[in-house]
Design a protein around this motif. Structure first.
Motif, mmCIF file in Angstrom:
data_model
loop_
_atom_site.group_PDB
_atom_site.id
_atom_site.type_symbol
_atom_site.label_atom_id
_atom_site.label_comp_id
_atom_site.label_asym_id
_atom_site.label_seq_id
_atom_site.Cartn_x
_atom_site.Cartn_y
_atom_site.Cartn_z
ATOM 1 N N GLY A 8 3.296 11.240 5.254
ATOM 2 C CA GLY A 8 4.339 10.768 4.329
ATOM 3 C C GLY A 8 4.316 11.565 3.036
ATOM 4 O O GLY A 8 5.360 12.022 2.554
ATOM 5 N N TYR A 9 3.118 11.747 2.482
ATOM 6 C CA TYR A 9 2.996 12.541 1.244
ATOM 7 C C TYR A 9 3.420 13.991 1.492
ATOM 8 O O TYR A 9 4.105 14.605 0.660
ATOM 9 C CB TYR A 9 1.562 12.485 0.699
ATOM 10 C CG TYR A 9 1.318 11.246 -0.125
ATOM 11 C CD1 TYR A 9 1.699 11.196 -1.463
ATOM 12 C CD2 TYR A 9 0.751 10.107 0.429
ATOM 13 C CE1 TYR A 9 1.514 10.047 -2.223
ATOM 14 C CE2 TYR A 9 0.560 8.952 -0.320
ATOM 15 C CZ TYR A 9 0.943 8.931 -1.648
ATOM 16 O OH TYR A 9 0.770 7.793 -2.395
ATOM 17 N N LEU A 10 3.026 14.527 2.660
ATOM 18 C CA LEU A 10 3.392 15.908 3.003
ATOM 19 C C LEU A 10 4.913 16.040 3.118
ATOM 20 O O LEU A 10 5.517 16.989 2.596
ATOM 21 C CB LEU A 10 2.725 16.287 4.330
ATOM 22 C CG LEU A 10 2.698 17.775 4.680
ATOM 23 C CD1 LEU A 10 1.904 18.555 3.638
ATOM 24 C CD2 LEU A 10 2.083 17.982 6.060
ATOM 25 N N MET A 11 5.542 15.059 3.770
ATOM 26 C CA MET A 11 7.007 15.086 3.934
ATOM 27 C C MET A 11 7.715 14.982 2.578
ATOM 28 O O MET A 11 8.754 15.611 2.360
ATOM 29 C CB MET A 11 7.465 13.932 4.832
ATOM 30 C CG MET A 11 7.328 14.210 6.315
ATOM 31 S SD MET A 11 8.355 15.591 6.846
ATOM 32 C CE MET A 11 9.986 14.903 6.616
ATOM 33 N N ALA A 12 7.158 14.169 1.683
ATOM 34 C CA ALA A 12 7.764 14.033 0.350
ATOM 35 C C ALA A 12 7.716 15.374 -0.379
ATOM 36 O O ALA A 12 8.699 15.787 -1.012
ATOM 37 C CB ALA A 12 7.035 12.961 -0.456
ATOM 38 N N ILE A 13 6.582 16.071 -0.258
ATOM 39 C CA ILE A 13 6.442 17.377 -0.927
ATOM 40 C C ILE A 13 7.368 18.412 -0.281
ATOM 41 O O ILE A 13 8.024 19.195 -0.976
ATOM 42 C CB ILE A 13 4.960 17.836 -0.897
ATOM 43 C CG1 ILE A 13 4.130 16.906 -1.789
ATOM 44 C CG2 ILE A 13 4.816 19.280 -1.349
ATOM 45 C CD1 ILE A 13 2.630 17.013 -1.592
ATOM 46 N N ILE A 14 7.465 18.388 1.063
ATOM 47 C CA ILE A 14 8.370 19.322 1.759
ATOM 48 C C ILE A 14 9.826 19.064 1.343
ATOM 49 O O ILE A 14 10.594 19.997 1.097
ATOM 50 C CB ILE A 14 8.202 19.195 3.297
ATOM 51 C CG1 ILE A 14 6.840 19.757 3.712
ATOM 52 C CG2 ILE A 14 9.331 19.907 4.041
ATOM 53 C CD1 ILE A 14 6.457 19.460 5.155
ATOM 54 N N GLY B 233 0.806 -1.215 0.000
ATOM 55 C CA GLY B 233 0.000 0.000 0.000
ATOM 56 C C GLY B 233 0.839 1.265 0.000
ATOM 57 O O GLY B 233 2.035 1.238 -0.300
ATOM 58 N N MET B 234 0.200 2.372 0.373
ATOM 59 C CA MET B 234 0.818 3.695 0.226
ATOM 60 C C MET B 234 1.893 3.998 1.265
ATOM 61 O O MET B 234 2.519 5.054 1.199
ATOM 62 C CB MET B 234 -0.257 4.775 0.271
ATOM 63 C CG MET B 234 -1.145 4.767 -0.960
ATOM 64 S SD MET B 234 -2.377 6.070 -0.874
ATOM 65 C CE MET B 234 -2.993 6.057 -2.560
ATOM 66 N N GLY B 235 2.116 3.094 2.215
ATOM 67 C CA GLY B 235 3.181 3.301 3.208
ATOM 68 C C GLY B 235 4.543 3.459 2.560
ATOM 69 O O GLY B 235 5.463 4.036 3.154
ATOM 70 N N LEU B 236 4.681 2.966 1.322
ATOM 71 C CA LEU B 236 5.968 3.095 0.627
ATOM 72 C C LEU B 236 6.331 4.543 0.329
ATOM 73 O O LEU B 236 7.465 4.821 -0.059
ATOM 74 C CB LEU B 236 5.960 2.295 -0.684
ATOM 75 C CG LEU B 236 6.772 1.001 -0.600
ATOM 76 C CD1 LEU B 236 5.927 -0.096 0.016
ATOM 77 C CD2 LEU B 236 7.274 0.586 -1.956
ATOM 78 N N ILE B 237 5.374 5.465 0.503
ATOM 79 C CA ILE B 237 5.690 6.874 0.243
ATOM 80 C C ILE B 237 6.832 7.340 1.155
ATOM 81 O O ILE B 237 7.579 8.256 0.811
ATOM 82 C CB ILE B 237 4.435 7.773 0.410
ATOM 83 C CG1 ILE B 237 4.691 9.162 -0.198
ATOM 84 C CG2 ILE B 237 4.035 7.905 1.864
ATOM 85 C CD1 ILE B 237 4.902 9.184 -1.683
ATOM 86 N N TRP B 238 7.001 6.664 2.300
ATOM 87 C CA TRP B 238 8.112 7.031 3.190
ATOM 88 C C TRP B 238 9.462 6.671 2.578
ATOM 89 O O TRP B 238 10.486 7.254 2.931
ATOM 90 C CB TRP B 238 7.944 6.386 4.571
ATOM 91 C CG TRP B 238 6.919 7.127 5.367
ATOM 92 C CD1 TRP B 238 5.605 6.799 5.526
ATOM 93 C CD2 TRP B 238 7.112 8.366 6.070
ATOM 94 N NE1 TRP B 238 4.962 7.749 6.279
ATOM 95 C CE2 TRP B 238 5.867 8.723 6.635
ATOM 96 C CE3 TRP B 238 8.203 9.204 6.279
ATOM 97 C CZ2 TRP B 238 5.689 9.883 7.392
ATOM 98 C CZ3 TRP B 238 8.027 10.356 7.035
ATOM 99 C CH2 TRP B 238 6.783 10.686 7.584
ATOM 100 N N LEU B 239 9.458 5.711 1.667
ATOM 101 C CA LEU B 239 10.703 5.429 0.930
ATOM 102 C C LEU B 239 11.000 6.590 -0.019
ATOM 103 O O LEU B 239 12.157 6.978 -0.190
ATOM 104 C CB LEU B 239 10.588 4.109 0.157
ATOM 105 C CG LEU B 239 11.793 3.729 -0.717
ATOM 106 C CD1 LEU B 239 13.086 3.704 0.088
ATOM 107 C CD2 LEU B 239 11.573 2.366 -1.374
ATOM 108 N N THR B 240 9.956 7.162 -0.613
ATOM 109 C CA THR B 240 10.149 8.351 -1.460
ATOM 110 C C THR B 240 10.725 9.500 -0.636
ATOM 111 O O THR B 240 11.629 10.211 -1.087
ATOM 112 C CB THR B 240 8.810 8.777 -2.103
ATOM 113 O OG1 THR B 240 8.372 7.727 -2.957
ATOM 114 C CG2 THR B 240 8.946 10.053 -2.905
ATOM 115 N N VAL B 241 10.205 9.671 0.588
ATOM 116 C CA VAL B 241 10.725 10.733 1.473
ATOM 117 C C VAL B 241 12.226 10.544 1.672
ATOM 118 O O VAL B 241 13.012 11.484 1.508
ATOM 119 C CB VAL B 241 9.999 10.726 2.838
ATOM 120 C CG1 VAL B 241 10.636 11.727 3.799
ATOM 121 C CG2 VAL B 241 8.522 11.030 2.660
#
Lengths: 528, 39
Positions: free
Chosen positions: B12-18, A71-79
Motif C-alpha cells: 500500500g505504501y509502495l503504491m502510494a509512492i508510485i 491501523g495502517m490499512g487506510l494507506i490504500w485510501l491514500t492510494v
C-alpha cells in the motif's frame, strides 16, 4: 496554553483570510467570476483549492481517528485518493470537463450535466440532490470545527458555531469562487506544512521509522478481544480477509471515499476554473504531492498514536479518547507535540474546516439558486449572483440545524455517506457525459433518480449502521435491517446503488432516442 | 520491510509512492503542453 498567543495567531490568520476574501470580492464583476472564478485561476491556486476542499477536518480528525482504530490499512485510501482523486480525476475527467464546460457555457456541475443532455430537468434534479444531501456533509465539517474552537478557546458551543459560520459566510458571499479559492490556497499551504511536520516529529519521537513500526507491530497481541473477533489482527496488518472488519475497511472507508471523490460537485467545478489544459497538467503535480501528505501522513500518525499512548500510559488511543474516535487526533496533538505546534495545528484544523465548508456553501448556494430556482421560474429574469448569495445563506442555516442533531463519532461516517450518495447518483452519468455519446437524456435522468433512490433505500433498510439508528426499518418490519445475510448488512450502499444506477443508464439508453449529432458536435468541439 | 510484516500494508505504501511519482512525471512531461485550446 497561552490565551494571548493563541488569540494573536488567530487574529493574524483571520486578517490574512479577510484580505484574500476582499481580493476575491474586488476581482468579482460578473456571474462567471462569482461562479467560476473567471476561468483564469493559476494552477497552484487551483490544485491547492482542490486539495484543501477535498481534505476537511473529516480527513484529519475523522479519518485520522479511524486509522487509530483500523491501523495502517487506510494507506490504500491514500492510494485511491492520489490515483483516482488526482491522476484519473485531473487527466481523464478534468481536461474534458474543462473544455466541454466551456463549449456548453456551464457554470455549475448540475448545469454541465443539464446542458450536456439538453435537459433542464436533469439540472433541477441534480441541484436538488446536492442541496438535500450535501448539508449532512457540511454539518459534520461545521460541527468538527466548532467543537474544536469550543475546546481550544473554552467558549460556549453555540458561540463557536455562530462565529465559525459567520466568518466563512462573509468571504463566500462577498468573494464568490475567487474568494473561496484564494483563501483555500493559503489554508491548504498551512495544512500541508503542519501535516508534514506532524509525521516527521512523530517518527523522531518514537525512535525512527523502523523502530516505530516494529513497536506498533509488536502490539498486535493488545488488540481488544471484541475487535479481534471481527478480524482485527494488528495496526500494521490488513484485517483478516472476508471478516466484518475487512468489509467495513474495504467497502465503507476505502472504496466509498476513494471512488466517491470523482463525483463531488464542489471538486468538479474546479476543473472549469482554469483557462487551458496546461494549467491542469501542472496542477497534477501539486495536487498529487498535497494529497500524499494530507492523507498518507495523517493516517500513519493515527495508527502510530497507539504506540505513543501505550508507551505513555499503557492504554490504546481509543481508550485514552474514552471511546470517541473524533477525539483521538486532538488528544494526540496535545499530548505528543510541542506547545508551539499545537497553535499551528489549530490553524491547520481551522483551515481544513473553512476551506471545505466555503466550497460546500458555495456549491449548495449555486445549486439552490442557479440550478433550482432559476430553472423553476424560467420566465423571470433572476440575477444569478444575487440568487446564489441567498442560496448560500439558506445552505448555512440548514447545515447548522442538522449539525445540532448529530451524534458523536460521526465525522468520518457522515463524509463517507455523502461521498457514496454522490458516486451512486452522479458518477455513471458524469462518466457517460464525457465518454459515451450514445447515452440519452431519458437514461441520464433515470440513472440519477435510481442512484439517489437506491442510496436512500440502502441507507434506510440495508446498511445497519444507518438503518438501525434511523429506526424506519424497525418500525415497518420489526428488525433493524432487511439484510440478514453476512456481509450485506455492512457492505457500503455505494456497492449496491452504483451498479443499479449504471444498469439503468445502459438499459434505458438502448430504448430511447439518441441526442442529435449537431448537439454532440457542439459538446465535443475541440476535444480529441 | 521497515518493521512492517504484512505485504498488504507495505505494498500500500509502495503504491502510494508510485502514484505520487506518476503524478510528478506526468506533470513534468506535460508542463508546457495543453495551450492549444486555451478569444
Amino acid at each position: 496554553m497561552n490565551t494571548f498567543t493563541l488569540g494573536f495567531i488567530v487574529v493574524i490568520y483571520l486578517l490574512a483570510i479577510t484580505y484574500l476574501g476582499y481580493l476575491g470580492y474586488k476581482k468579482t464583476k460578473t456571474a462567471r467570476d462569482y461562479l467560476l472564478a473567471g476561468r483564469d485561476i493559476h494552477p497552484f491556486v487551483m490544485a491547492m483549492s482542490y486539495g484543501a476542499t477535498f481534505i476537511s477536518t473529516s480527513a484529519i480528525i475523522g479519518f485520522g481517528g479511524v486509522a487509530a482504530i483500523y491501523g495502517m490499512g487506510l494507506i490504500w485510501l491514500t492510494v485511491l485518493n492520489i490515483l483516482v482523486g488526482v491522476f484519473i480525476a485531473f487527466i481523464f475527467f478534468g481536461r474534458i470537463t474543462r473544455k466541454m464546460g466551456h463549449n456548453l457555457d456551464a457554470h455549475t456541475f448540475p448545469e454541465f450535466l443539464g446542458n450536456r443532455f439538453q435537459s433542464k430537468r436533469i439540472q433541477i434534479i441534480s441541484g436538488a440532490v446536492i442541496f438535500i444531501a450535501m448539508p449532512l456533509y457540511a454539518a459534520v465539517v461545521l460541527i468538527g470545527g466548532a467543537r474544536f474552537i469550543e475546546s481550544i478557546f473554552e467558549i460556549d458551543f453555540s458561540i463557536a458555531l455562530t462565529f465559525f459560520s459567520l466568518i466563512i459566510a462573509a468571504y463566500v458571499i462577498a468573494g464568490g469562487l475567487k474568494g473561496v479559492m484564494y483563501t483555500d490556497a493559503l489554508q491548504g499551504s498551512i495544512m500541508f506544512l503542519s501535516l508534514f511536520f506532524l509525521l516527521i516529529y512523530s517518527y523522531i519521537n518514537l525512535g525512527g521509522v523502523t523502530a516505530a513500526h516494529e513497536g506498533l507491530t509488536n502490539m498486535a497481541n493488545l488488540v481488544p478481544e471484541s475487535l479481534s473477533a471481527k478480524g482485527h489482527i494488528g495496526w500494521t496488518a490488513f484485517p483478516k480477509i472476508n471478516s466484518a472488519w475487512w468489509w467495513v475497511l474495504v467497502t465503507n472507508i476505502i472504496l466509498g471515499v476513494g471512488i466517491g471523490v470523482l463525483a463531488q460537485p464542489q471538486l468538479i467545478v474546479r476543473f472549469m476554473t482554469v483557462k487551458s489544459n496546461r494549467e491542469l497538467n501542472r496542477a497534477v503535480i501539486i495536487g498529487g504531492v498535497f494529497i500524499f501528505v494530507a492523507t498518507g501522513f495523517i493516517f500513519t500518525v493515527g495508527a502510530l498514536s497507539n504506540l505513543f499512548f501505550f508507551n505513555e500510559s499503557g492504554e490504546l488511543a481509543i481508550q485514552v479518547a474514552k471511546g470517541n474516535i473524533d477525539l483521538i487526533i486532538p488528544g494526540y496533538i496535545r499530548a505528543a507535540m510541542p506547545e508551539w505546534f499545537v497553535y499551528i495545528f489549530m490553524l491547520a484544523l481551522l483551515s481544513a474546516g473553512m476551506s471545505t465548508l466555503s466550497s460546500q456553501f458555495h456549491t449548495m448556494g449555486t445549486s439552490i439558486g442557479r440550478d433550482f430556482i432559476e430553472n423553476l421560474f424560467p420566465k423571470k429574469k433572476i440575477n444569478s449572483m444575487l440568487i446564489s448569495k441567498i442560496g448560500i445563506i439558506i445552505a448555512i442555516g440548514v447545515s447548522i440545524i442538522i449539525g445540532y442533531q448529530l451524534p458523536g463519532s460521526i465525522i468520518a461516517r457522515g463524509t463517507a455517506i455523502f461521498f457514496g450518495i454522490s458516486a451512486a447518483t452522479f458518477l455513471p452519468v458524469y462518466f457517460a457525459a464525457l465518454y459515451w455519446k450514445r447515452a440519452t437524456k431519458k437514461a441520464a435522468t433515470w440513472s440519477i433518480v435510481s442512484g439517489i433512490a437506491a442510496s436512500a433505500f440502502a441507507l434506510t433498510f440495508l446498511h445497519v449502521k444507518e438503518s438501525a439508528p434511523l429506526g424506519i426499518c424497525d418500525a415497518i418490519f420489526g428488525q433493524p435491517t432487511l439484510a440478514t445475510k453476512f456481509p450485506w448488512m455492512i457492505i457500503d450502499p455505494i456497492l449496491i446503488a452504483m451498479p443499479i444506477s449504471i444498469i439503468v443508464l445502459v438499459v434505458i439508453t438502448f430504448f430511447t432516442k439518441k441526442i442529435s449529432e449537431e448537439h454532440l458536435d457542439k459538446c465535443y468541439k475541440g476535444i480529441k | 520491510m521497515f518493521g512492517i510484516n504484512d505485504p498488504a500494508i507495505y505494498l500500500g505504501y509502495l503504491m502510494a509512492i508510485i502514484s505520487l511519482i506518476a503524478c510528478i512525471v506526468y506533470g513534468i512531461i506535460n508542463w508546457n503542453k495543453g495551450m492549444e485550446d486555451s478569444e
